[in-house]
Design a protein around this motif. Structure first.
Motif, mmCIF file in Angstrom:
data_model
loop_
_atom_site.group_PDB
_atom_site.id
_atom_site.type_symbol
_atom_site.label_atom_id
_atom_site.label_comp_id
_atom_site.label_asym_id
_atom_site.label_seq_id
_atom_site.Cartn_x
_atom_site.Cartn_y
_atom_site.Cartn_z
ATOM 1 N N ASN A 73 -4.170 6.513 1.735
ATOM 2 C CA ASN A 73 -2.920 6.315 0.985
ATOM 3 C C ASN A 73 -2.984 6.819 -0.460
ATOM 4 O OD1 ASN A 73 -4.382 4.208 -0.314
ATOM 5 N ND2 ASN A 73 -2.530 2.954 -0.507
ATOM 6 N N THR A 74 -3.916 7.732 -0.747
ATOM 7 C CA THR A 74 -4.068 8.229 -2.122
ATOM 8 C C THR A 74 -2.762 8.804 -2.667
ATOM 9 O OG1 THR A 74 -6.391 8.755 -1.666
ATOM 10 C CG2 THR A 74 -5.411 9.772 -3.596
ATOM 11 N N THR A 134 0.816 -1.219 0.000
ATOM 12 C CA THR A 134 0.000 0.000 0.000
ATOM 13 C C THR A 134 0.847 1.265 0.000
ATOM 14 O OG1 THR A 134 -0.150 -0.237 2.405
ATOM 15 C CG2 THR A 134 -2.009 -1.054 1.108
ATOM 16 N N THR A 135 2.166 1.121 -0.006
ATOM 17 C CA THR A 135 3.066 2.265 -0.112
ATOM 18 C C THR A 135 4.230 1.861 -1.024
ATOM 19 O OG1 THR A 135 4.530 1.681 1.720
ATOM 20 C CG2 THR A 135 2.546 2.942 2.286
ATOM 21 N N ASP A 144 -12.730 7.898 0.025
ATOM 22 C CA ASP A 144 -11.454 7.310 -0.416
ATOM 23 C C ASP A 144 -11.497 6.968 -1.906
ATOM 24 O OD1 ASP A 144 -10.433 7.130 2.330
ATOM 25 O OD2 ASP A 144 -11.872 5.495 2.575
ATOM 26 N N GLU A 176 0.124 7.805 -2.299
ATOM 27 C CA GLU A 176 1.077 6.744 -2.651
ATOM 28 C C GLU A 176 0.782 6.115 -4.013
ATOM 29 O OE1 GLU A 176 3.751 5.595 -1.098
ATOM 30 O OE2 GLU A 176 3.603 6.548 0.878
#
Length: 458
Positions: free
Chosen positions: A137-138, A107-108, A171, A140
């Protein structure tokens, strides 16, 4: 020829091309298909390494774009070495790893590099990587996309793992705005919680006996999937960002999908081998090896999914290989509500599909479309994978569609052997798997050195 050898010519009387099945020689140079020629039309130079497989079928290697490998962090469930050995034994030459169930999840950008490090030098076939969309986490997403991630998976319902929470409307809108104008794809686990009125009283298990499959099935009614797919379709139309429905289980959502596509939504859909091969009526009491989410539904529903494949409403068929350790399946109690949801099938996908498809009038070209070409396209790999033509990677599966065999635990290469398919008799035995011209699997033997690559899609 031995497993691990490099081949420069593969000869067969049944080579599956785009528009025909022909006798041909496939000439391989530096890991790619150089030419495909009629048998005997060229004089081979001394030193060519020729694999003549007679009447066995040669077709593009399978691309499985939905596989949970779980390494690092939950490697006891599955790892890159065991998963890619199973893939090689099953004719899969490329798989795409899902971003959850590993620790850390993908996720990153930093977590992606952690995963790449874990996978290095372990893979018997090529492996690409999906990223994950979770709350917050947008920022990323584009860095991961630039690093080689072709798309992002998200859940509209609890994923079952704490480190990969589900996303809310805000999100998803934020991610859609971030990805507009790119070729990136958002993949949706399309179930969402619904109120009792919509679900007709389902959605909570209904107080039934937990060892009965009907109790679990009632807890995940079709409407949860239908409403989620309605949500995704509307978002896809609004933003015109590529969207993909993973593991469609209910035929009730097909009219929504058709309508969205007719209106111009760039929406694709997959289903899995377990929805096409298994039916709720045949799940035994306590048979938690059959549990997955969304659930296996009725035989009637299964027939409708097959018709949707014939009519072009479903684009591809994948494994959704989601293994776990045996204790998490709660076999002793047979409690479907407590058991981990996921089915192991990676090694068996080709014979599973072919066994049912051949009875329904599907062809070898259909196998290539649903299991090679379209998964490669979804994953941004169509320039390299999924077809037999000059310039493509020399990734091939060589198999016998007529050969019948019984699924036995001793043959399974997955780290955890529990699968609902033990004892099944299937048609279609894999003889050899070739990745970049290398025999990574040959007649029960594996290359002593893993020869797969890690794929970053740019």
């Amino acid at each position: 020829m031995e497993a691990g050898s490099q081949v420069t010519v593969i000869r067969s009387s049944r080579v599956v091309m785009d528009d025909a099945i022909i006798p041909a020689e496939i000439i391989i140079d530096r890991g790619q298909i150089a030419e495909i020629l009629p048998i005997g039309s060229t004089v081979l130079s001394q030193g060519e390494k020729v694999l003549d497989v007679g009447h066995l079928v040669v077709m593009p290697g399978i691309v499985d774009s939905h596989v949970h490998i779980n390494e690092p962090g939950r490697t006891a469930w599955e790892g890159f070495h065991s998963a890619t050995r199973a893939a090689a034994a099953g004719g899969i030459t490329t798989l795409v790893d899902m971003p959850l169930n590993c620790q850390p999840p993908t996720t990153t950008l930093a977590n992606l590099y952690t995963k790449l490090q874990a996978a290095r030098s372990q893979c018997h076939v090529d492996v690409a990587f999906w990223g994950g969309l979770i709350p917050g986490n947008t920022a990323e997403l584009k860095p991961m996309m630039k690093a080689g991630v072709p798309g992002f998976k998200c859940f509209l319902i609890d994923s079952g793992v704490e480190e990969f929470p589900s996303v809310g409307a805000q999100d998803v809108h934020s991610a859609m705005r971030e990805l507009q104008g790119t070729d990136c794809v958002l993949l949706f686990h399309a179930e969402e919680d619904v109120d009792a009125e919509k679900s007709g009283g389902g959605g909570g298990g209904g107080g039934g006996e937990p060892s009965q499959y009907s109790t679990f099935l009632a807890s995940r009614p079709d409407v949860m999937e239908v409403e989620a797919i309605r949500t995704v379709s509307e978002l896809c139309l609004q933003y015109k960002v590529r969207c993909h429905i993973v593991h469609l289980s209910t035929a009730q959502a097909l009219p929504i999908i058709r309508e969205a596509r007719q209106k111009g939504a760039p929406l694709t859909v997959e289903t899995t081998h377990h929805y096409l091969s298994l039916a709720a009526q045949h799940v035994p009491p306590g048979g938690t090896q059959y549990k997955c989410c969304p659930p296996i539904r009725s035989k009637c529903n299964q027939d409708q999914l097959w018709r949707a494949l014939q009519e072009g409403d479903i684009d591809l068929v994948i494994s959704d290989h989601s293994p776990c350790t045996a204790d998490l399946k709660h076999l002793e109690s047979g409690d479907f509500l407590q058991a981990w949801g996921g089915i192991s099938s990676l090694q068996l996908v080709l014979p599973l599909f072919w066994t049912s498809a051949r009875r329904r009038g599907f062809s070898l070209h259909d196998v290539v479309r649903f299991m090679c070409k379209n998964p490669a396209k979804l994953s941004g790999l169509a320039a390299q994978k999924g077809a037999l033509c000059p310039g493509q990677d020399a990734d091939l599966v060589i198999w016998d569609p007529e050969k019948e065999f019984e699924v036995k635990e001793s043959m399974i290469q997955h780290k955890n052997k529990l699968t609902p398919y033990l004892g099944f008799r299937l048609h279609g035995e894999v003889f050899a798997t070739v990745v970049h011209g290398n025999l990574v699997y040959l007649n029960g033997e594996f290359s002593p050195v893993p020869q797969g690559n890690l794929l970053l899609v740019k």
